[in-house]
Write an enzyme that holds these catalytic residues in place. Structure first.
Site, PDB file in Angstrom:
ATOM      1  N   SER A 135      91.832  18.962  76.275  1.00 43.53           N
ATOM      2  CA  SER A 135      91.225  19.162  77.598  1.00 43.53           C
ATOM      3  C   SER A 135      92.165  18.713  78.712  1.00 43.53           C
ATOM      4  O   SER A 135      93.038  17.859  78.517  1.00 43.53           O
ATOM      5  CB  SER A 135      89.913  18.378  77.704  1.00 43.53           C
TER       6      SER A 135
HETATM    7  N1  SAH Z   1      88.316  16.225  72.614  1.00 43.41           N
HETATM    8  C1  SAH Z   1      89.360  17.126  72.233  1.00 43.41           C
HETATM    9  C2  SAH Z   1      89.105  18.525  72.771  1.00 43.41           C
HETATM   10  C3  SAH Z   1      89.356  19.546  71.721  1.00 43.41           C
HETATM   11  S1  SAH Z   1      88.689  21.155  72.059  1.00 43.41           S
HETATM   12  C4  SAH Z   1      90.722  16.598  72.684  1.00 43.41           C
HETATM   13  O1  SAH Z   1      90.768  15.589  73.399  1.00 43.41           O
HETATM   14  O2  SAH Z   1      91.746  17.153  72.302  1.00 43.41           O
HETATM   15  C5  SAH Z   1      87.115  21.055  71.289  1.00 43.41           C
HETATM   16  C6  SAH Z   1      87.073  20.808  69.802  1.00 43.41           C
HETATM   17  O3  SAH Z   1      85.710  20.951  69.393  1.00 43.41           O
HETATM   18  C7  SAH Z   1      87.868  21.795  68.957  1.00 43.41           C
HETATM   19  O4  SAH Z   1      88.791  21.095  68.185  1.00 43.41           O
HETATM   20  C8  SAH Z   1      86.800  22.465  68.085  1.00 43.41           C
HETATM   21  O5  SAH Z   1      87.233  22.763  66.772  1.00 43.41           O
HETATM   22  C9  SAH Z   1      85.711  21.418  68.069  1.00 43.41           C
HETATM   23  N2  SAH Z   1      84.375  21.913  67.720  1.00 43.41           N
HETATM   24  C10 SAH Z   1      83.774  23.086  68.064  1.00 43.41           C
HETATM   25  N3  SAH Z   1      82.545  23.163  67.539  1.00 43.41           N
HETATM   26  C11 SAH Z   1      82.349  22.010  66.831  1.00 43.41           C
HETATM   27  C12 SAH Z   1      81.279  21.498  66.045  1.00 43.41           C
HETATM   28  N4  SAH Z   1      80.136  22.176  65.857  1.00 43.41           N
HETATM   29  N5  SAH Z   1      81.439  20.288  65.477  1.00 43.41           N
HETATM   30  C13 SAH Z   1      82.585  19.573  65.628  1.00 43.41           C
HETATM   31  N6  SAH Z   1      83.628  20.000  66.355  1.00 43.41           N
HETATM   32  C14 SAH Z   1      83.516  21.207  66.943  1.00 43.41           C
END
Ligand code: SAH
Length: 210
Positions: free
Chosen positions: A60
């Site tokens: 993000s």
């Molecule tokens: N907090 C992260 C943001 C990553 S983007 C950072 O700081 O880098 C969001 C993430 O949510 C992705 O890796 C995606 O695979 C995950 N995601 C999407 N749906 C999900 C679910 N149902 N359970 C767990 N993770 C999920």
């Protein structure tokens, strides 16, 4: 390009954009965001932008991380927080400096493995990770003072509300392709109060794990 001066410049920018919490700003100043992205992107790690982390996912934008962290921690006890969507691990790393224990779940196994290695190398000892669909939360460690979801849900998962401690707070982007907004849900006893904040743009929350 990953120097302290570059990080300081990012923090100045976050302040200008309205981030006030000095603890959040201090953590962002200190944390090596360039170690949470691919080496080829390291030179862009202190720009205020989201960056690809592979498998169609993104780390993000720092402003969003700061904003969500600031909102989440305002007025809640800082013992335990659950994150849905570990991704690169950066958001969990920020939280780990501000609360006692961080639990984070990710549905994509290779991302989780990489985050686990980063935490080990950087000696973050208060983050626990799990390969799972975060729509179900992580009931074994509940209740949580705070829950932060870093992917956009069509609807707020009921399980997350159940795993929120009384006095706790959930921060979650809600919406589909038509547009998303950041929601804050506060639990008081068994009633939930919802506030809608900024328009945001997150990757979708998907079900199941891979
Ligand atoms: N907090 C992260 C943001 C990553 S983007 C950072 O700081 O880098 C969001 C993430 O949510 C992705 O890796 C995606 O695979 C995950 N995601 C999407 N749906 C999900 C679910 N149902 N359970 C767990 N993770 C999920």
């Amino acid at each position: 390009m990953t120097s302290q001066r570059t990080r300081d410049r990012l923090v100045t920018r976050l302040k200008e954009k309205g981030i006030n919490n000095v603890d959040v700003l201090a953590v962002i100043r200190e944390l090596p965001r360039h170690l949470f992205v691919d080496e080829a992107l390291a030179s862009r790690a202190y720009e205020d932008t989201a960056l690809p982390i592979g498998l169609g996912q993104t780390i993000s934008q720092p402003f969003i991380v700061a904003r969500m962290t600031e909102v989440l921690l305002a007025g809640i006890p800082k013992k335990s927080v659950l994150e849905v969507g570990t991704g690169s691990g950066y958001q969990a790393a920020v939280l780990s400096r501000l609360v006692d224990r961080v639990f984070s779940v990710e549905r994509i196994a290779p991302l989780l493995k990489q985050a686990r290695e980063r935490f080990y190398q950087l000696k973050f000892n208060n983050i626990k990770l799990k390969h799972s669909d975060g729509s179900w939360g992580w009931p074994e460690n509940a209740p949580y003072d705070g829950i932060i979801v870093t992917c956009a849900a069509e609807q707020v998962p009921e399980e997350l509300l159940k795993q929120l401690a009384p006095g706790g707070r959930l921060v979650i982007p809600v919406g589909g392709t038509g547009g998303q907004s950041l929601r804050v849900i506060d639990r008081n006893g068994n009633t939930f109060e919802e506030t809608e904040l900024d328009a945001v743009s997150f990757v979708p929350l998907l079900s199941g794990k891979i």
